[in-house]
Write a protein that holds these residues in place. Structure first.
Motif, PDB file in Angstrom:
ATOM      1  N   GLU A  73      -8.331   9.237   4.156  1.00  0.00           N
ATOM      2  CA  GLU A  73      -7.051   9.630   3.547  1.00  0.00           C
ATOM      3  C   GLU A  73      -6.610  10.974   4.098  1.00  0.00           C
ATOM      4  O   GLU A  73      -7.396  11.905   4.182  1.00  0.00           O
ATOM      5  CB  GLU A  73      -7.202   9.716   2.031  1.00  0.00           C
TER       6      GLU A  73
ATOM      7  N   ARG B  75       0.694   9.965   1.801  1.00  0.00           N
ATOM      8  CA  ARG B  75      -0.673   9.833   2.299  1.00  0.00           C
ATOM      9  C   ARG B  75      -0.718   8.874   3.483  1.00  0.00           C
ATOM     10  O   ARG B  75      -0.003   7.864   3.502  1.00  0.00           O
ATOM     11  CB  ARG B  75      -1.609   9.327   1.197  1.00  0.00           C
TER      12      ARG B  75
ATOM     13  N   SER C  13       1.576   5.674   2.560  1.00  0.00           N
ATOM     14  CA  SER C  13       1.504   5.197   1.184  1.00  0.00           C
ATOM     15  C   SER C  13       1.555   6.347   0.194  1.00  0.00           C
ATOM     16  O   SER C  13       1.325   7.515   0.545  1.00  0.00           O
ATOM     17  CB  SER C  13       0.198   4.409   0.999  1.00  0.00           C
ATOM     18  N   SER C  14       1.852   5.996  -1.062  1.00  0.00           N
ATOM     19  CA  SER C  14       1.734   6.959  -2.168  1.00  0.00           C
ATOM     20  C   SER C  14       0.440   6.740  -2.942  1.00  0.00           C
ATOM     21  O   SER C  14       0.145   7.494  -3.873  1.00  0.00           O
ATOM     22  CB  SER C  14       2.935   6.816  -3.109  1.00  0.00           C
ATOM     23  N   ALA C  15      -0.324   5.711  -2.558  1.00  0.00           N
ATOM     24  CA  ALA C  15      -1.564   5.377  -3.267  1.00  0.00           C
ATOM     25  C   ALA C  15      -2.714   6.244  -2.769  1.00  0.00           C
ATOM     26  O   ALA C  15      -2.610   6.920  -1.740  1.00  0.00           O
ATOM     27  CB  ALA C  15      -1.893   3.900  -3.067  1.00  0.00           C
ATOM     28  N   THR C  16      -3.806   6.211  -3.503  1.00  0.00           N
ATOM     29  CA  THR C  16      -5.026   6.870  -3.051  1.00  0.00           C
ATOM     30  C   THR C  16      -5.845   5.886  -2.231  1.00  0.00           C
ATOM     31  O   THR C  16      -5.698   4.671  -2.353  1.00  0.00           O
ATOM     32  CB  THR C  16      -5.845   7.389  -4.228  1.00  0.00           C
TER      33      THR C  16
ATOM     34  N   ASP D  40       4.110   1.435   1.215  1.00  0.00           N
ATOM     35  CA  ASP D  40       5.198   1.379   0.231  1.00  0.00           C
ATOM     36  C   ASP D  40       6.367   2.296   0.586  1.00  0.00           C
ATOM     37  O   ASP D  40       7.187   2.630  -0.276  1.00  0.00           O
ATOM     38  CB  ASP D  40       4.660   1.702  -1.169  1.00  0.00           C
TER      39      ASP D  40
ATOM     40  N   LEU E 177      -0.648  -1.742   0.786  1.00  0.00           N
ATOM     41  CA  LEU E 177      -0.511  -0.372   0.285  1.00  0.00           C
ATOM     42  C   LEU E 177       0.653   0.375   0.942  1.00  0.00           C
ATOM     43  O   LEU E 177       1.008   1.470   0.511  1.00  0.00           O
ATOM     44  CB  LEU E 177      -1.811   0.405   0.516  1.00  0.00           C
TER      45      LEU E 177
END
Length: 288
Positions: free
Chosen positions: A218, A137, A208-211, A176, A174
């Motif tokens: 996003e 993302r 990032s892999s986060a939302t 990563d 965030l």
């Protein structure tokens, strides 16, 4: 690749009065329609459709001035269904209508036929690596900006200033995965056009892999292959020259082509901060 690109240019010239099929041009160049449009716009500085229009009306102008055929006959020959539409297109390129050009002999604009040649520069190799990357993302703040090939981009500078360092600092944890830290991502809005002033979506944020947190845009980017290029120099030209050299030199001599997707730039200051280390990530696919 350049030989095949020039064969496609020959095809355009032979069929300039007809509809130009991008699928045919891409087959001649052994690439995809997307990549053909992208490479042409980068090398030529104008979109393919605009080049075809200018060439068509350059040749039409020669027939207008020769006065051997009626203006309607010339219009039909070059694909215009009426004298009125031909006159509008003619005026847009030459600044005068065809009848006026025939009467007064005013100066008209000429679009030369283009060919592409490889220029060998220096002896420094271009450093790159190929990375297969899982889905990720892009999280950040986004807007639309005009493409500027060389020099200061006022729209990007104003937007970056409006975000502020505090909001970017809250996003940084965030990050990563590669490319790490705060990055910028651009994506031409029409998918292939790269001409000066054309619009692109611009995002500043993190990979990032986060939302996305509340209030943060996003962009989910599917798994794929990326070509990663490194460079160092003074901003903003050093970053802009990476794009120029990749599309002008690397793609024509390597078995990869660009595919739709965001183009991600990481910029880290070096030394006294007057120079930057750049890493450009481009989505690609192998042509083999």
């Amino acid at each position: 690749m350049l030989d095949r690109l020039n064969e496609a240019m020959d095809h355009i010239e032979r069929h300039i009065a007809a509809d130009i099929d991008i699928e045919v041009l891409a087959r001649i160049a052994h690439t995809s329609p997307y990549h053909f449009r992208r490479m042409f716009a980068t090398l030529a500085g104008i979109p393919l459709s605009e080049y075809v229009r200018r060439r068509r009306l350059t040749l039409a102008a020669g027939e207008v001035l020769a006065e051997r055929r009626s203006l309607l006959d010339v219009a039909v020959t070059y694909g215009y269904g009426s004298g009125e539409t031909f006159a509008r297109a003619f005026r847009a390129v030459h600044g005068v209508g065809p009848a006026e050009a025939r009467r007064s002999g005013v100066a008209l604009t000429s679009q030369p036929r283009m060919t592409f040649h490889l220029t060998v520069e220096g002896s420094t190799p271009m450093e790159f690596r190929i990375v297969d990357k899982a889905e990720f993302r892009l999280l950040g703040y986004r807007t639309e900006v005009p493409i500027v090939h060389e020099g200061h981009n006022e729209a990007i500078a104003e937007f970056t200033a409006s975000i502020g360092t505090e909001r970017l600092a809250r996003l940084k944890p965030l990050s990563d995965q590669e490319p790490e830290g705060i990055v910028s991502a651009v994506e031409p809005l029409d998918g292939s056009q790269r001409s000066e002033g054309s619009l692109a979506e611009f995002l500043q944020g993190v990979v990032s892999s986060a939302t996305a947190p509340d209030g943060v845009a996003e962009r989910v980017v599917p798994a794929g292959t990326w070509a990663v290029f490194r460079s160092e120099g003074e901003p903003p030209e050093a970053a802009q020259y990476i794009w120029r050299d990749v599309f002008g030199q690397w793609f024509p001599s390597n078995a990869y082509r660009s595919v739709p997707g965001p183009e991600i730039l990481s910029a880290q200051p070096t030394g006294d901060g007057t120079r930057m280390n750049y890493e450009l990530w481009l989505p690609v696919e192998h042509t083999g």
